[in-house]
Design a protein around this motif. Structure first.
Motif, short mmCIF file in Angstrom:
data_model
loop_
_atom_site.label_atom_id
_atom_site.label_comp_id
_atom_site.label_asym_id
_atom_site.label_seq_id
_atom_site.Cartn_x
_atom_site.Cartn_y
_atom_site.Cartn_z
N ASP A 1 62.36 34.39 39.23
CA ASP A 1 61.41 35.22 38.48
C ASP A 1 60.42 35.83 39.46
O ASP A 1 59.48 35.17 39.94
N LEU A 2 60.64 37.11 39.80
CA LEU A 2 59.78 37.77 40.78
C LEU A 2 58.35 37.87 40.27
O LEU A 2 57.40 37.69 41.03
N HIS A 3 58.19 38.14 38.98
CA HIS A 3 56.85 38.29 38.40
C HIS A 3 56.07 36.98 38.55
O HIS A 3 54.90 36.98 38.97
N HIS A 4 56.70 35.85 38.26
CA HIS A 4 56.01 34.57 38.35
C HIS A 4 55.72 34.21 39.82
O HIS A 4 54.64 33.66 40.14
N ALA A 5 56.64 34.53 40.71
CA ALA A 5 56.42 34.24 42.14
C ALA A 5 55.23 35.04 42.67
O ALA A 5 54.41 34.52 43.45
N ILE A 6 55.11 36.30 42.25
CA ILE A 6 53.96 37.12 42.67
C ILE A 6 52.68 36.55 42.09
O ILE A 6 51.64 36.52 42.75
N ALA A 7 52.73 36.08 40.84
CA ALA A 7 51.54 35.51 40.21
C ALA A 7 51.06 34.28 40.97
O ALA A 7 49.86 34.10 41.20
N VAL A 8 52.01 33.41 41.36
CA VAL A 8 51.63 32.21 42.11
C VAL A 8 51.03 32.60 43.47
O VAL A 8 50.01 32.04 43.91
N ALA A 9 51.65 33.55 44.16
CA ALA A 9 51.14 33.98 45.47
C ALA A 9 49.75 34.59 45.33
O ALA A 9 48.86 34.33 46.15
N THR A 10 49.57 35.41 44.29
CA THR A 10 48.26 36.03 44.08
C THR A 10 47.20 34.98 43.77
O THR A 10 46.09 35.02 44.32
N ALA A 11 47.51 34.03 42.90
CA ALA A 11 46.55 32.96 42.57
C ALA A 11 46.21 32.14 43.80
O ALA A 11 45.06 31.73 44.01
N THR A 12 47.21 31.89 44.67
CA THR A 12 46.96 31.13 45.89
C THR A 12 46.01 31.88 46.82
O THR A 12 45.08 31.29 47.40
N LEU A 13 46.23 33.18 46.97
CA LEU A 13 45.33 33.97 47.81
C LEU A 13 43.90 33.94 47.27
O LEU A 13 42.93 33.83 48.03
N ILE A 14 43.78 34.06 45.95
CA ILE A 14 42.44 34.13 45.36
C ILE A 14 41.73 32.78 45.43
O ILE A 14 40.59 32.67 45.87
N ILE A 15 42.42 31.74 45.02
CA ILE A 15 41.76 30.45 44.87
C ILE A 15 41.40 29.81 46.21
O ILE A 15 40.50 28.99 46.31
N THR A 16 42.12 30.19 47.27
CA THR A 16 41.85 29.63 48.59
C THR A 16 40.98 30.53 49.45
O THR A 16 40.79 30.26 50.64
N CYS A 17 40.43 31.58 48.89
CA CYS A 17 39.56 32.47 49.67
C CYS A 17 38.38 31.67 50.22
O CYS A 17 37.71 30.96 49.46
N PRO A 18 38.09 31.75 51.52
CA PRO A 18 37.06 30.90 52.13
C PRO A 18 35.64 31.43 51.93
O PRO A 18 34.81 31.35 52.84
N CYS A 19 35.35 31.96 50.76
CA CYS A 19 34.00 32.49 50.53
C CYS A 19 32.95 31.38 50.58
O CYS A 19 31.88 31.55 51.16
N ALA A 20 33.27 30.23 49.95
CA ALA A 20 32.30 29.14 49.95
C ALA A 20 31.99 28.68 51.37
O ALA A 20 30.83 28.39 51.71
N LEU A 21 33.01 28.62 52.22
CA LEU A 21 32.81 28.22 53.61
C LEU A 21 31.90 29.21 54.33
O LEU A 21 31.00 28.82 55.08
N ALA A 22 32.12 30.49 54.10
CA ALA A 22 31.34 31.51 54.80
C ALA A 22 29.90 31.59 54.30
O ALA A 22 29.00 31.95 55.04
N LEU A 23 29.69 31.26 53.01
CA LEU A 23 28.34 31.32 52.44
C LEU A 23 27.57 30.03 52.66
O LEU A 23 26.34 30.02 52.59
N ALA A 24 28.25 28.93 52.93
CA ALA A 24 27.61 27.61 52.94
C ALA A 24 26.46 27.53 53.94
O ALA A 24 25.40 26.98 53.64
N ILE A 25 26.63 28.10 55.14
CA ILE A 25 25.67 27.88 56.21
C ILE A 25 24.62 28.97 56.33
O ILE A 25 23.42 28.69 56.38
#
Length: 530
Positions: free
Chosen positions: A205-229
């Motif tokens: 399922d290409l649609h589901h595979a893209i959804a998982v990849a997109t969610a992974t990119l979003i949820i692991t974005c290191p914004c909290a790390l960059a803002l923490a300090i």
């Protein structure tokens, strides 16, 4: 950097949603995820901006204290001129409630409000001949001010320049966070690519595979790390400035948190001095005043204040040796103002005239020493003065460690020796003879009244007339370090939970956007709390 994964996630979500829309599969579009991610990300960035603006506003407030015009007194009367046109020795008329446009000397006694510059709540009484700084407010009665500096060289302008240095500097922790993000981003890209390949291979399922990849990119974005300090650093720097301490080194907060020993210079830092003058003949008085005016040492300033009203002698070849005194030629004859056993000594032809100093501790100094010792910091005093005078003051203030009769280069050796013993030294000093020790210490602070060289060499400037903020500075620095550790722990814990959830396909892009942005907001709120 940290923006790459989030940019890819937004573009991927938007592009896939556009494709789904045109392919008549509207039920599977993720426009809401792309828009929600952008919204939450901007909320986090706005909170970071507010934290930084807390410190940035200090420079704006100081700039607002500058005046565009002033009333200058001339032989023909009064004239209104641009403040930039004022020159040293110009006489300026200030009404009650007016703000001084430049640094100058008060021609009569006055009361001034220094709260905007130093945070001192109570009005300060000045005598004729005392210094008035640009930005201070004249109280009670009109005052005539004789300018000593141009507007561009005023105390206010120099302070504003120091604030800009503090605001634009980047904390070393921020560099570590940026480097971590640069390592983190390729890992996230690789993880998203693997998740896409595995889910496509398992389900077809290409649609589901893209959804998982997109969610992974979003949820692991290191914004909290960059803002923490940086959020913690900006918030604490602004809080310290409002308390009366300007940190001008980008790594000062980190190093102040490590301090375990505080070393104070004595004369001019722990004490305020006044000269006790014997009866001086006119020649001796004029030579002493001219020599005293050539130096910014606290003893010289006290002596010059005591000789106010005398006419200074014309001297040539004035030379100051840090920790020793001044020498010059007067009518071709060597003269000097040098350090003696009990204070300054005036050397004239065939004469040595002692000019002893009486010293009183700065207001609040004893309470500061007690607070430092109660907080677990070791306290020491270093001075070029005699052991007798140093011991008397130390007993009054409650200081056990005394280093007396120390020359400028020996102060550096003392600080380095403590460092080699594993101690982290905060040096607090104000004189030319303290400059090298200020630079050698793990961290350093200088009073606002210190010499320019001492202020430049130090990591921060104490803006008020008391030293009470030193203990508060060290406490806030430790609190900042604790907040940084808390924020880094939050960011790590979040990723430990979020990454498996995203890779296993349990998070939609919209859920990922909300969770990731919430973690960024959480660390910024933690930085901003009292």
């Amino acid at each position: 950097n940290m923006d790459v994964p989030i940019a890819l996630a937004i573009l991927l979500a938007a592009a896939t949603s556009l494709y789904e829309t045109f392919a008549a599969r509207g039920a599977h579009t993720w426009f809401d995820a792309a828009l929600s991610l952008t919204f939450f990300l901007l909320v986090g960035r706005y909170l970071e901006h507010r934290a930084r603006a807390t410190a940035r506003s200090a420079a704006a407030e100081l700039t607002a204290l500058e005046l565009p015009r002033a009333t200058r007194l001339t032989a023909t009367g009064r004239e209104t001129v641009d403040v930039a046109m004022l020159m040293p020795d110009d006489r300026i008329a200030l009404a009650a409630g007016a703000r001084a446009p430049v640094d100058g000397i008060a021609e009569t006694a006055a009361m001034v409000d220094r709260s905007a510059l130093t945070g001192e709540a109570d009005p300060v009484a000045l005598a004729a001949g005392d210094l008035v700084c640009a930005g201070e407010v004249i109280l009670g009665a009109p005052l005539t001010l004789r300018a000593t500096h141009r507007a561009e060289d005023s105390t206010l302008r120099r302070l504003a320049a120091l604030v800009e240095v503090a605001e634009t500097g980047k904390h070393r922790y921020s560099g570590i966070a940026d480097r971590a993000a640069r390592l983190y981003a390729p890992m996230v890209h690789g993880l998203a690519a693997v998740a896409f390949a595995v889910w496509w291979a398992l389900t077809g399922d290409l649609h589901h595979a893209i959804a998982v990849a997109t969610a992974t990119l979003i949820i692991t974005c290191p914004c909290a790390l960059a803002l923490a300090i940086p959020a913690v650093t900006a918030a604490m720097t602004g809080r310290l400035f409002r308390a009366g301490v300007l940190l001008k080194s980008p790594t000062a907060l980190e190093r102040l948190a490590d301090i375990d020993t505080v070393v104070f210079d004595k004369t001019g830092t722990l004490t305020e001095g006044a000269a006790v003058l014997p009866a001086l003949d006119p020649d001796a008085a004029s030579v002493a005043l001219s020599l005293a005016q050539a130096s910014n040492h606290p003893a010289s300033r006290a002596l010059a204040a005591s000789l106010a009203g005398q006419a200074p002698a014309e001297l040539r070849d004035v030379v100051e040796v840090a920790g020793q005194g001044l020498t010059a030629l007067w009518n071709g004859v060597p003269v000097g103002l040098v350090r003696g056993k009990d204070g300054p000594e005036l050397h004239l032809p065939d004469r040595c005239i002692p000019l002893p100093l009486t010293e009183t501790p700065r207001p609040g100094t004893a309470a500061l020493i007690a607070a430092l010792r109660a907080g677990g910091w070791q306290v020491a005093m270093v001075t070029g003065d005699t052991s007798t005078r140093a011991s008397a003051l130390a007993a009054k203030l409650g200081i056990d460690q005394i280093h007396a009769g120390v020359l400028p280069h020996e102060k550096v050796d003392l600080v380095r020796g403590m460092t080699e013993q594993g101690r982290r030294v905060l040096m607090v000093g104000d004189g030319l003879n303290d400059t090298a020790a200020l630079a050698a210490a793990h961290a350093s602070l200088a009073p606002g009244s210190a010499l320019d060289a001492a202020r430049v060499a130090s990591d921060g400037v104490i803006l008020g007339g008391t030293l009470g903020t030193v203990a508060q500075t060290l406490r806030l620095a430790r609190r900042a370090r604790s907040r940084i550790k808390q924020n880094l722990a939050l960011a790590v814990a979040y990723n430990c939970v979020a990454i498996p959830v995203a890779v296993m396909g349990f998070a939609t892009p919209l859920m990922a956007a909300a969770v990731m942005s919430s973690s960024s907001i959480l660390v910024v709120l933690n930085a901003l709390r009292r």
